[in-house]
Design an enzyme around this catalytic site. Structure first.
Site, PDB file in Angstrom:
ATOM      1  N   GLU A  92       0.812  -1.222   0.000  1.00  0.00           N
ATOM      2  CA  GLU A  92       0.000   0.000   0.000  1.00  0.00           C
ATOM      3  C   GLU A  92       0.847   1.276   0.000  1.00  0.00           C
ATOM      4  O   GLU A  92       0.318   2.376   0.110  1.00  0.00           O
ATOM      5  CB  GLU A  92      -0.923   0.010   1.236  1.00  0.00           C
ATOM      6  CG  GLU A  92      -1.930  -1.141   1.224  1.00  0.00           C
ATOM      7  CD  GLU A  92      -2.942  -1.104   2.368  1.00  0.00           C
ATOM      8  OE1 GLU A  92      -2.785  -0.283   3.288  1.00  0.00           O
ATOM      9  OE2 GLU A  92      -3.894  -1.909   2.326  1.00  0.00           O
ATOM     10  N   THR A 188       0.276   1.020  10.603  1.00  0.00           N
ATOM     11  CA  THR A 188       0.342   0.770   9.159  1.00  0.00           C
ATOM     12  C   THR A 188       0.558   2.074   8.387  1.00  0.00           C
ATOM     13  O   THR A 188       0.860   2.041   7.201  1.00  0.00           O
ATOM     14  CB  THR A 188      -0.950   0.109   8.637  1.00  0.00           C
ATOM     15  OG1 THR A 188      -2.067   0.930   9.014  1.00  0.00           O
ATOM     16  CG2 THR A 188      -1.132  -1.283   9.217  1.00  0.00           C
ATOM     17  N   GLY A 204      -6.126   0.363  15.680  1.00  0.00           N
ATOM     18  CA  GLY A 204      -6.545  -0.646  16.653  1.00  0.00           C
ATOM     19  C   GLY A 204      -7.931  -0.407  17.229  1.00  0.00           C
ATOM     20  O   GLY A 204      -8.347  -1.120  18.133  1.00  0.00           O
ATOM     21  N   THR A 262      -8.414   6.426  16.846  1.00  0.00           N
ATOM     22  CA  THR A 262      -7.013   6.245  16.469  1.00  0.00           C
ATOM     23  C   THR A 262      -6.651   7.062  15.230  1.00  0.00           C
ATOM     24  O   THR A 262      -7.431   7.174  14.291  1.00  0.00           O
ATOM     25  CB  THR A 262      -6.718   4.760  16.210  1.00  0.00           C
ATOM     26  OG1 THR A 262      -7.721   4.242  15.349  1.00  0.00           O
ATOM     27  CG2 THR A 262      -6.722   3.979  17.512  1.00  0.00           C
ATOM     28  N   ASP A 327     -18.387   3.418  12.127  1.00  0.00           N
ATOM     29  CA  ASP A 327     -17.005   3.306  11.630  1.00  0.00           C
ATOM     30  C   ASP A 327     -16.726   4.372  10.573  1.00  0.00           C
ATOM     31  O   ASP A 327     -16.021   4.143   9.600  1.00  0.00           O
ATOM     32  CB  ASP A 327     -16.725   1.890  11.073  1.00  0.00           C
ATOM     33  CG  ASP A 327     -15.254   1.669  10.747  1.00  0.00           C
ATOM     34  OD1 ASP A 327     -14.406   2.425  11.269  1.00  0.00           O
ATOM     35  OD2 ASP A 327     -14.952   0.759   9.958  1.00  0.00           O
ATOM     36  N   CYS A 619     -12.889 -14.510  10.357  1.00  0.00           N
ATOM     37  CA  CYS A 619     -12.161 -15.028   9.187  1.00  0.00           C
ATOM     38  C   CYS A 619     -11.895 -13.957   8.131  1.00  0.00           C
ATOM     39  O   CYS A 619     -10.902 -14.023   7.398  1.00  0.00           O
ATOM     40  CB  CYS A 619     -12.946 -16.157   8.533  1.00  0.00           C
ATOM     41  SG  CYS A 619     -13.735 -17.280   9.709  1.00  0.00           S
ATOM     42  N   HIS A 623      -9.141 -13.815   5.138  1.00  0.00           N
ATOM     43  CA  HIS A 623      -9.600 -14.527   3.941  1.00  0.00           C
ATOM     44  C   HIS A 623     -10.505 -13.687   3.058  1.00  0.00           C
ATOM     45  O   HIS A 623     -10.946 -14.165   2.014  1.00  0.00           O
ATOM     46  CB  HIS A 623     -10.284 -15.829   4.342  1.00  0.00           C
ATOM     47  CG  HIS A 623      -9.323 -16.844   4.888  1.00  0.00           C
ATOM     48  ND1 HIS A 623      -8.435 -17.525   4.097  1.00  0.00           N
ATOM     49  CD2 HIS A 623      -9.075 -17.250   6.159  1.00  0.00           C
ATOM     50  CE1 HIS A 623      -7.692 -18.336   4.849  1.00  0.00           C
ATOM     51  NE2 HIS A 623      -8.056 -18.177   6.111  1.00  0.00           N
ATOM     52  N   MET A 661      -2.241 -21.057   9.663  1.00  0.00           N
ATOM     53  CA  MET A 661      -3.668 -20.960   9.996  1.00  0.00           C
ATOM     54  C   MET A 661      -3.835 -21.208  11.498  1.00  0.00           C
ATOM     55  O   MET A 661      -3.611 -22.312  11.981  1.00  0.00           O
ATOM     56  CB  MET A 661      -4.442 -22.002   9.168  1.00  0.00           C
ATOM     57  CG  MET A 661      -5.880 -22.233   9.610  1.00  0.00           C
ATOM     58  SD  MET A 661      -6.960 -20.806   9.379  1.00  0.00           S
ATOM     59  CE  MET A 661      -8.357 -21.313  10.398  1.00  0.00           C
TER      60      MET A 661
HETATM   61 CA    CA Z   1     -12.331   1.456  11.541  1.00  0.00          CA
END
Ligand code: CA
Length: 690
Positions: A92, A188, A204, A262, A327, A619, A623, A661
């Protein structure tokens, strides 16, 4: 050679000579990493041959004044070189370019220096991030870039360190831990350097943390200040008056949930006002009735904060989503510009946060100037012109009944940077449109063992779409748009050559006419692109570089069966120039087969839906959304294990632990695994019937 080609060639030669001789008392190319100081960073536009800040300049415009490559000749763009990065996971980063060397970061926060002339890897710095951190990251083990200052390269690592690396040798100079390793802070985002301080935030909020920004002495690595973005436990002394003020807008025992807010990606800096702008994220948990029962705006969630970079002190704030419950981060990229509004030149800051409104604020005071929807917005009916507050739509508070709304958790625009071209007056937004149905999670308990702390459910609705949106920030309206094949695409870069460059999730790298949106050139990259391109000069020749590599699986939905989905996703650097003639790398086809299923295995839609909810919790982050992973990690629709009994042993007993996994018997029971299996089987049946 016909006449027009001859003239273009002469112009290119002249442009090269001009750049070589007309720097500000500085030959283009003589700027070394050691020479990058505050004076240089403040006047980055005087060094058009380099890409010195994450967003090119402190104003984060991502507008390059270079025009050797332009809308007249971009059809001659060709590959100069490409380089494999040795990873299949997400890429990225926006590179920093100094004196013909690219400094960039890749998966697991590793950093590399590459000779921009030929793609030679000069050094690689291994961040040595413990691999279990994959489970602490919301959105893959990605990194969005580095900063370069006084001979050092700075990176924030997934496990929360800030590191200084010698730009010449790739050796570590210093490191400092910026987080508590017991909790779920990860990094990140790219650091910025402002007045000798390395500025870094973290993420986070999906896992119950409290947000903050820190500044480290670039020379020594010592922390100089830390500013929290949400208040902590009020029985302890507040860190600042700003936190005391913010605490007035919270209720209940929010600090026990972390609070969120954050600052995981965006910063901008105005050197004249000496203001550092910080974009803050969503609440933790998302559900405001759990986070702050009794209401409140919950400052400084989903806000733009202006801080004094010398000491981190609060100057002003503007909250894009009061009492965020969806969000709706305001961590999206911010751009500083001077715009003529109602006949008056205003110093503004612009942002297109996730909530779907394009905001123009006075960057000196935080005064709201204008805000209009840049994508379809149904969670709010508009913005109150007097107060600058979004007006929440009836039902957007999903406590009492589910609400289907847009934008949703993916945002009208996510972290992928936008750019601003002062020649066209347009902002180029990687826009996305996807609705979700939000509802209360009645069974929420705070968890510190890995699952998302949402307190809400948000189930994405089809279809989802993505487009390149050219937005006029003065008129607050769309100028043009170009639809893309899928919803998740790269950041944009624009140039004085009347161009906009963007990569797409379906593996195209494209040049558009900046004024009209006409598609002028494109190449197939084999690998999905979500990073942002840069442009620069080496020996007087203009280059364009893009890092390709699919990642950040969280929330993705891809059109199944797209061409890109057939290729093995491999992280690569592509660099282009006019008449470049390097061959494309070979793209490996993925060997995937739809597993055998029998009709008795077809799950009921109800079971599949229940399974989707558990899948989304545990997941999806590795995934992929809707079980479409595009090869970064196994796409479970093609897994021969899913339809068999071995699926239970894989999830609960760690059958595939040696392949990375994790085992989930501490978090899931066999009934839940059965539901996940039902969801995956439903996706396999869908694939078979396409
Ligand atoms: Ca978020």
């Amino acid at each position: 050679m016909n006449q027009s080609v001859l003239i273009q060639t002469l112009l290119i030669l002249l442009a090269g000579i001009a750049f070589q001789s007309c720097g500000p008392g500085n030959d283009q190319g003589s700027l070394s990493p050691a020479a990058i100081d505050d004076r240089v960073l403040v006047s980055a536009s005087n060094f058009p041959g380099d890409w010195l800040n994450h967003g090119l300049d402190y104003a984060e415009t991502r507008y390059s004044p270079l025009s050797q490559i332009n809308s007249e000749n971009v059809d001659r763009l060709g590959l100069a070189w490409s380089l494999e990065l040795g990873t299949k996971r997400g890429i990225e980063a926006t590179p920093i370019v100094v004196d013909g060397i690219l400094y960039a970061s890749g998966t697991w926060s590793d950093v590399f220096a590459i000779d921009a002339r030929d793609g030679t890897m000069l050094w690689k710095w291994d961040a040595e991030v413990p691999r279990e951190y994959a489970d602490k990251s919301c959105c893959d083990v990605v990194n969005r870039g580095v900063a370069v200052y006084r001979g050092k390269v700075f990176v924030g690592t997934l496990d929360g360190r800030i590191a200084a690396i010698d730009a010449g040798t790739g050796e570590t100079v210093w490191e400092n831990l910026t987080v508590d390793p017991e909790d779920f802070h990860t990094i990140t985002g790219a650091p910025r350097v402002v007045r000798g301080k390395v500025i870094i935030g973290n993420g986070g909020a999906e896992f119950g943390v409290r947000g903050y920004v820190s500044a480290y002495n670039a020379e020594t690595g010592e922390m100089e200040w830390r500013t929290y973005t949400v208040p902590g436990d009020p029985s302890l002394p507040f860190e600042s008056e700003a936190m005391e003020m913010a605490a007035e807008t919270w209720n209940g025992e929010w600090w026990k949930y972390g609070g969120g807010g954050t600052a995981w990606d965006s910063f901008a800096y105005d050197p004249k006002l000496n203001l550092l702008y910080v974009g803050t994220g969503n609440g933790s948990p998302w559900n405001r009735h759990i986070r702050s029962p009794g209401g409140g705006d919950n400052l400084f969630l989903s806000s733009i904060l202006a801080l004094n970079p010398d000491n981190g002190e609060y100057v002003w704030h503007y909250q894009t989503t009061p009492g965020d419950a969806w969000d709706f981060t305001a961590t999206q990229h911010m751009i500083l510009a001077d715009l003529e509004l109602n006949g008056e030149l205003r110093q503004v800051i612009m942002q297109a946060p996730k909530n779907g409104f394009f905001f123009v604020l006075d960057r000196k005071t935080g005064e709201f100037l204008s805000g209009e929807p840049y994508v379809e917005v149904t969670w709010a009916t508009g913005i109150d012109g007097e107060t600058g507050r979004p007006i929440e739509a009836p039902g957007a508070d999903y406590k009492y009944a589910p609400m289907t709304m847009s934008p949703a958790v993916w945002g009208g625009h996510n972290w992928h940077p936008m750019s601003y071209n002062p020649d066209t007056g347009l902002v180029y937004i990687p826009a996305t449109l996807r609705t979700a149905t939000y509802s209360q999670d009645e069974n929420f308990v705070r968890r510190t063992d890995g699952p998302y702390n949402f307190g809400a459910k948000a189930i994405g609705e089809a279809p989802s779409t993505g487009h390149l949106l050219a937005w006029d920030p003065v008129l607050q309206k769309e100028a043009w748009r170009v639809p893309h094949a899928i919803d998740w695409n790269g950041g944009t870069m624009t140039t004085a050559g009347n161009l906009v460059f963007q990569g797409t999730g379906d593996a195209r790298f494209i040049a558009f006419n900046a004024a009209t949106g006409e598609r002028l050139w494109e190449m197939f990259a084999g690998t999905g692109i979500i990073a942002t391109p840069v442009t620069y000069l080496v020996d007087g020749i203009q280059y364009v570089t893009i890092l390709a590599g699919w990642g950040g699986a969280y929330g993705l939905t891809l059109s199944p069966g797209g061409e890109a989905a057939n290729y093995q996703q491999v992280g690569r650097v592509y660099t282009f120039k006019l008449d470049g003639s390097a061959p494309l790398p070979e793209f490996a086809i993925m060997d995937r087969q739809i597993p055998e299923v029998i009709e008795q295995q077809r799950p009921s839609p109800q079971l599949a839906l229940q399974g989707a909810e558990i899948y989304n919790e545990y997941c999806q982050k590795c995934h992929g959304g809707n079980a479409v992973s595009l090869g970064v990690l196994p796409d479970l629709r093609y897994s021969a294990i899913v339809p068999t009994e071995a699926f239970h042993a894989t999830v609960l007993e760690g059958l595939l632990l040696p392949l990375g996994m994790p085992r989930y018997d501490d978090r899931l029971d066999s009934q839940q695994v059965k539901l996940i299996q039902a969801f995956l089987l439903s996706r396999i049946f869908e694939l078979k019937e396409e």
